[in-house]
Design a protein around this motif. Structure first.
Motif, PDB file in Angstrom:
ATOM      1  N   GLU A   1     -11.181   0.925  -1.094  1.00  0.00           N
ATOM      2  CA  GLU A   1      -9.765   1.075  -0.754  1.00  0.00           C
ATOM      3  C   GLU A   1      -9.281   2.493  -1.040  1.00  0.00           C
ATOM      4  O   GLU A   1      -8.543   3.085  -0.249  1.00  0.00           O
ATOM      5  CB  GLU A   1      -8.925   0.057  -1.540  1.00  0.00           C
ATOM      6  CG  GLU A   1      -9.034  -1.367  -1.009  1.00  0.00           C
ATOM      7  CD  GLU A   1      -8.342  -2.375  -1.912  1.00  0.00           C
ATOM      8  OE1 GLU A   1      -7.851  -3.401  -1.392  1.00  0.00           O
ATOM      9  OE2 GLU A   1      -8.278  -2.148  -3.141  1.00  0.00           O
TER      10      GLU A   1
ATOM     11  N   HIS B   1       0.820  -1.213   0.000  1.00  0.00           N
ATOM     12  CA  HIS B   1       0.000   0.000   0.000  1.00  0.00           C
ATOM     13  C   HIS B   1       0.856   1.266   0.000  1.00  0.00           C
ATOM     14  O   HIS B   1       0.522   2.252  -0.651  1.00  0.00           O
ATOM     15  CB  HIS B   1      -0.937  -0.008   1.212  1.00  0.00           C
ATOM     16  CG  HIS B   1      -2.013  -1.039   1.110  1.00  0.00           C
ATOM     17  ND1 HIS B   1      -2.607  -1.624   2.217  1.00  0.00           N
ATOM     18  CD2 HIS B   1      -2.599  -1.606   0.031  1.00  0.00           C
ATOM     19  CE1 HIS B   1      -3.521  -2.487   1.828  1.00  0.00           C
ATOM     20  NE2 HIS B   1      -3.531  -2.500   0.510  1.00  0.00           N
TER      21      HIS B   1
ATOM     22  N   ASP C   1      -1.417  -7.464  -5.415  1.00  0.00           N
ATOM     23  CA  ASP C   1      -1.835  -7.459  -4.011  1.00  0.00           C
ATOM     24  C   ASP C   1      -1.202  -8.619  -3.242  1.00  0.00           C
ATOM     25  O   ASP C   1      -0.410  -9.401  -3.798  1.00  0.00           O
ATOM     26  CB  ASP C   1      -3.359  -7.443  -3.879  1.00  0.00           C
ATOM     27  CG  ASP C   1      -4.032  -8.744  -4.320  1.00  0.00           C
ATOM     28  OD1 ASP C   1      -3.338  -9.779  -4.438  1.00  0.00           O
ATOM     29  OD2 ASP C   1      -5.259  -8.725  -4.530  1.00  0.00           O
ATOM     30  N   GLU C   2      -1.561  -8.748  -1.978  1.00  0.00           N
ATOM     31  CA  GLU C   2      -0.908  -9.724  -1.104  1.00  0.00           C
ATOM     32  C   GLU C   2      -1.194 -11.167  -1.507  1.00  0.00           C
ATOM     33  O   GLU C   2      -0.490 -12.090  -1.081  1.00  0.00           O
ATOM     34  CB  GLU C   2      -1.331  -9.481   0.346  1.00  0.00           C
ATOM     35  CG  GLU C   2      -2.796  -9.713   0.664  1.00  0.00           C
ATOM     36  CD  GLU C   2      -3.687  -8.515   0.348  1.00  0.00           C
ATOM     37  OE1 GLU C   2      -4.827  -8.492   0.852  1.00  0.00           O
ATOM     38  OE2 GLU C   2      -3.260  -7.611  -0.405  1.00  0.00           O
TER      39      GLU C   2
END
Length: 397
Positions: free
Chosen positions: A226, A93, A214-215
């Motif tokens: 988000e 992020h 993303d993760e």
């Protein structure tokens, strides 16, 4: 001569907040690991311990927030709340937001920031007295956040007031924390939707289009929710801190008129004056962390699950780190203070805050070379993490 009374520091005590530094000195000397049983938190006061704590994110976690009341509330932290995450998700992020705070983008804002500073200050020329916070210090950061986000100037005051209201506390009381307060993103929803149809060179457009992995390893763009969380966090983090910096610049230069006179004659000292002010009176005087595992320190055991306060303002004056650290000196050689943190949560907007501070001080000194603060009517605002001027009435020569 020893102090007869035990050391007591309370982040919600307004009397202590007026001048916490004598207590910080005692904490460094007598209780470098401090425990407050009334509010159930630990605190570290020495520079070395605080730097270690900021770097050791696995032990001193941000995942439950950087504010004592949020940590102790136990509420669910919404995803994308950058200040309230640890690596690796924090790194993903943060990398997205770092695209916004590039040197090019920050430098490009400088003419707009200066133009707005001039527009704020020019009407004050010729007045005998005004409140620096209301007329200038609170206005400039609000406008800069608006520039970043693409929010119309007419709506920026509402945004600022809503963001700041979440951080307010009643005198002597902890902040009231609710899940809704952390997830209140409604204010920016209409701007996100409008920007989706009207792209521009601003943060919202950048976040709407930014692709990332993303993760879970999926390549995608941010969801609307988000983006709203990102923007809400940014607005809250950038407004009040920079406003307080401008207030401290003016307050300290009034308290040290010889240094103000030196600055008037030597404007090249302005950048170092910003750094010394950030060191001497950090707007965020304490950072809270959640202790993830049992820690042994100073012969004591800190249980897992504890709240830890890292006293940045104490570290910035620690005599083991700074020679004559309790003295304000705009000519001091400053290599590094911890006002913007260290490690993975080092403040992304620090370059922007510095530019705002530089421009604000330059433009103030172009118009006013002497002023007097009406200390009897100046009001200090303090929360468990923030400390700065709510009102700062000044008389100008």
């Amino acid at each position: 001569m020893s102090n007869a009374s035990p050391v007591y520091w309370d982040p919600f005590d307004r009397a202590i907040a007026r001048d916490p530094y004598p207590i910080y000195r005692r904490m460094r000397a007598e209780e470098p690991l401090y425990y407050n049983d009334r509010h159930d938190f630990y605190a570290l006061a020495r520079s070395q311990d605080i730097e270690t704590g900021l770097l050791d994110w696995e032990t001193y976690s941000s995942s439950r927030g950087p504010i004592l009341e949020i940590i102790q509330s136990g509420i669910e932290i919404p995803p994308g709340t950058l200040l309230m995450e640890d690596p690796p998700i924090h790194g993903i992020h943060r990398k997205l937001l770092s695209r916004v705070f590039t040197p090019r983008r920050v430098a490009a804002l400088e003419p707009e920031i200066r133009d707005y500073a001039v527009r704020c200050l020019e009407p004050l020329v010729g007045l005998d007295r005004f409140d620096l916070m209301a007329e200038f210090a609170n206005e400039l950061p609000m406008r800069v956040i608006g520039m970043l986000l693409g929010i119309p100037e007419s709506d920026q005051r509402t945004v600022r007031d809503r963001a700041d209201a979440k951080l307010r506390t009643d005198p002597g009381q902890p902040m009231k924390v609710t899940e809704k307060a952390l997830t209140d993103t409604e204010l920016f929803a209409e701007y996100i939707d409008w920007r989706a149809d009207h792209p521009s060179d601003d943060l919202m457009t950048e976040l709407l289009n930014a692709e990332f992995e993303d993760e879970t390893g999926v390549r995608r763009t941010l969801t609307r929710e988000e983006i709203l969380t990102y923007v809400t966090v940014l607005a809250g983090a950038g407004n009040e801190t920079t406003a307080r910096l401008i207030g401290w610049l003016v307050a300290l230069l009034d308290r040290y008129p010889d240094q103000r006179a030196d600055l008037v004659e030597n404007r090249d000292l302005i950048p170092n004056t910003i750094e010394e002010t950030l060191r001497f009176e950090p707007t965020g005087h304490a950072i809270a962390r959640y202790v993830t595992t049992e820690v042994e320190l100073y012969g004591r055991t800190i249980p897992a699950g504890s709240a830890m306060m890292l006293l940045v303002a104490s570290a910035n004056r620690d005599e083991d780190r700074w020679e004559d650290g309790e003295r304000y000196d705009i000519r001091r050689k400053i290599d590094r203070h911890v006002t913007f943190g260290r490690g993975p949560h080092h403040c992304l907007g620090n370059a922007l805050a510095r530019i705002e501070g530089n421009i604000a001080l330059e433009e103030i000194l172009k118009r006013f070379t002497e002023w007097e603060v009406d200390w009897d009517n100046a009001a200090l605002s303090s929360t468990s993490t923030m400390r700065g001027w709510e009102t700062l009435p000044i008389s100008v020569a």
